[in-house]
Write a protein that holds these residues in place. Structure first.
Motif, PDB file in Angstrom:
ATOM      1  N   GLU A  17       0.833  -1.207   0.000  1.00 27.47           N
ATOM      2  CA  GLU A  17       0.000   0.000   0.000  1.00 27.47           C
ATOM      3  C   GLU A  17       0.870   1.259   0.000  1.00 27.47           C
ATOM      4  O   GLU A  17       0.552   2.242  -0.669  1.00 27.47           O
ATOM      5  N   ASN A  62       2.223   1.939  -3.425  1.00 32.08           N
ATOM      6  CA  ASN A  62       1.116   2.429  -4.254  1.00 32.08           C
ATOM      7  C   ASN A  62       0.875   3.929  -3.995  1.00 32.08           C
ATOM      8  O   ASN A  62       0.720   4.720  -4.926  1.00 32.08           O
ATOM      9  N   MET A  63       0.893   4.312  -2.733  1.00 32.51           N
ATOM     10  CA  MET A  63       0.672   5.724  -2.391  1.00 32.51           C
ATOM     11  C   MET A  63       1.846   6.592  -2.852  1.00 32.51           C
ATOM     12  O   MET A  63       1.648   7.682  -3.379  1.00 32.51           O
ATOM     13  N   GLY A  68       1.078   0.097 -12.262  1.00 33.55           N
ATOM     14  CA  GLY A  68       0.562  -1.260 -12.092  1.00 33.55           C
ATOM     15  C   GLY A  68       0.164  -1.516 -10.649  1.00 33.55           C
ATOM     16  O   GLY A  68      -0.161  -0.584  -9.919  1.00 33.55           O
ATOM     17  N   ILE A  69       0.180  -2.789 -10.263  1.00 31.05           N
ATOM     18  CA  ILE A  69      -0.149  -3.110  -8.882  1.00 31.05           C
ATOM     19  C   ILE A  69       1.106  -3.610  -8.161  1.00 31.05           C
ATOM     20  O   ILE A  69       1.970  -4.221  -8.765  1.00 31.05           O
ATOM     21  N   PRO A  70       1.201  -3.324  -6.857  1.00 33.26           N
ATOM     22  CA  PRO A  70       2.419  -3.649  -6.119  1.00 33.26           C
ATOM     23  C   PRO A  70       2.694  -5.162  -6.063  1.00 33.26           C
ATOM     24  O   PRO A  70       1.776  -5.970  -5.933  1.00 33.26           O
ATOM     25  N   MET A 106      -5.986   4.051  -3.415  1.00 31.08           N
ATOM     26  CA  MET A 106      -5.878   2.773  -2.688  1.00 31.08           C
ATOM     27  C   MET A 106      -6.957   1.790  -3.144  1.00 31.08           C
ATOM     28  O   MET A 106      -6.691   0.600  -3.329  1.00 31.08           O
ATOM     29  N   GLY A 117      -5.991   0.389  -6.417  1.00 31.17           N
ATOM     30  CA  GLY A 117      -4.928  -0.613  -6.276  1.00 31.17           C
ATOM     31  C   GLY A 117      -5.480  -1.955  -5.818  1.00 31.17           C
ATOM     32  O   GLY A 117      -5.177  -3.001  -6.397  1.00 31.17           O
ATOM     33  N   GLU A 118      -6.307  -1.913  -4.795  1.00 26.46           N
ATOM     34  CA  GLU A 118      -6.905  -3.144  -4.267  1.00 26.46           C
ATOM     35  C   GLU A 118      -7.796  -3.815  -5.305  1.00 26.46           C
ATOM     36  O   GLU A 118      -7.753  -5.033  -5.488  1.00 26.46           O
ATOM     37  N   ARG A 161      -7.729  -3.514  -8.566  1.00 25.81           N
ATOM     38  CA  ARG A 161      -6.953  -4.050  -9.684  1.00 25.81           C
ATOM     39  C   ARG A 161      -6.246  -5.340  -9.302  1.00 25.81           C
ATOM     40  O   ARG A 161      -6.058  -6.231 -10.123  1.00 25.81           O
TER      41      ARG A 161
END
Lengths: 161, 161
Positions: A92, A95-96, A115-117, B96, B99-100, B102
């Motif tokens: 998270e 992402n932030m 993209g996503i972490p 956030m 992100g979650e 995705r």
């Protein structure tokens, strides 16, 4: 890498850590990671792909004490081990940081989507970036220990200005 | 829109609100927004562009009481007005949630990258999505009032399965 391109990552990282976890961090001088070294500098990390202006990724890697303090500050609980919840927090956070940094970079005319972490854990774990390129490391010092930002982009234009 | 594509948005939203702000939210039945209505359902909103599997965006829009409670819970301060800090928080929340969501969508084989949040404020403000398409609204109820998720995608395949 021109300082004006590094600054958005430094500003974004400090802002996220201070806003979300009330943790102040002091950046040290950025340096290039040795080319043959793919080892993470911390014990728990997350990397996120960026694309647009160029292709690449940024990562954050925390020492154990530092992330346990950040997690405890964020949620008011006392974290003592690198469990699933702490791994999620690291994802998270990157992402932030990516969101904040991209907002600053957009002001300079550089537009990126994210993209996503992807998260990693373990002493000396590998740090996988999304392109083959030189990695810039920015070390940060907090009262609870160190963490590191890594930036890795394939565009000379973006990196060298 | 097939329920399995809506669920990731519901799960992601509830998870972010409960993890970050300790706020429980109960989703109501999703519905299609009337085609000529571009008005936000709350008074403070953020929208984020998604691209990949299809093009589109998701947005979150909060009633005043609800976002003030969320912000107060997140940071321990008592927020009483929709200031710059609260606007930033709404942007961070949609980042956030994106992100979650995705991450969940990727498990279903749908891969998206995300832009940076754009924020709006004001009674009856316009809600600008990134594509011209039908908008799905998911209302959520909390103890402090309502908020809404909007999803707007241009791919029939993704929306209708």
């Amino acid at each position: 890498m021109k300082v004006e391109y590094i600054n958005p990552f430094i500003l974004a990282t400090r802002k996220v850590l201070s806003t979300m976890a009330f943790v102040d961090s002091k950046p040290s001088k950025p340096y290039l990671k040795p080319e043959d070294n793919q080892q993470a500098l911390g014990v728990i990390s997350a990397v996120i792909e960026l694309s647009g202006e160029s292709k690449g990724s940024i990562a954050v890697s925390f020492s154990k004490n530092c992330i346990l303090d950040v997690a405890s500050q964020m949620f008011g609980d006392q974290y003592t081990e690198l469990n699933e919840e702490v791994i999620d927090i690291v994802g998270e956070l990157v992402n932030m940081i990516s969101g904040e940094a991209r907002r600053e970079l957009a002001k300079l005319g550089f537009h990126f989507s994210a993209g996503i972490p992807i998260t990693f854990k373990g002493e000396g774990h590998e740090m996988k970036h999304f392109v083959q390129a030189r990695i810039i490391v920015i070390p940060f010092e907090t009262k609870s220990g160190q963490y590191f930002i890594e930036a890795c982009f394939d565009s000379k234009k973006f990196l060298e200005g």
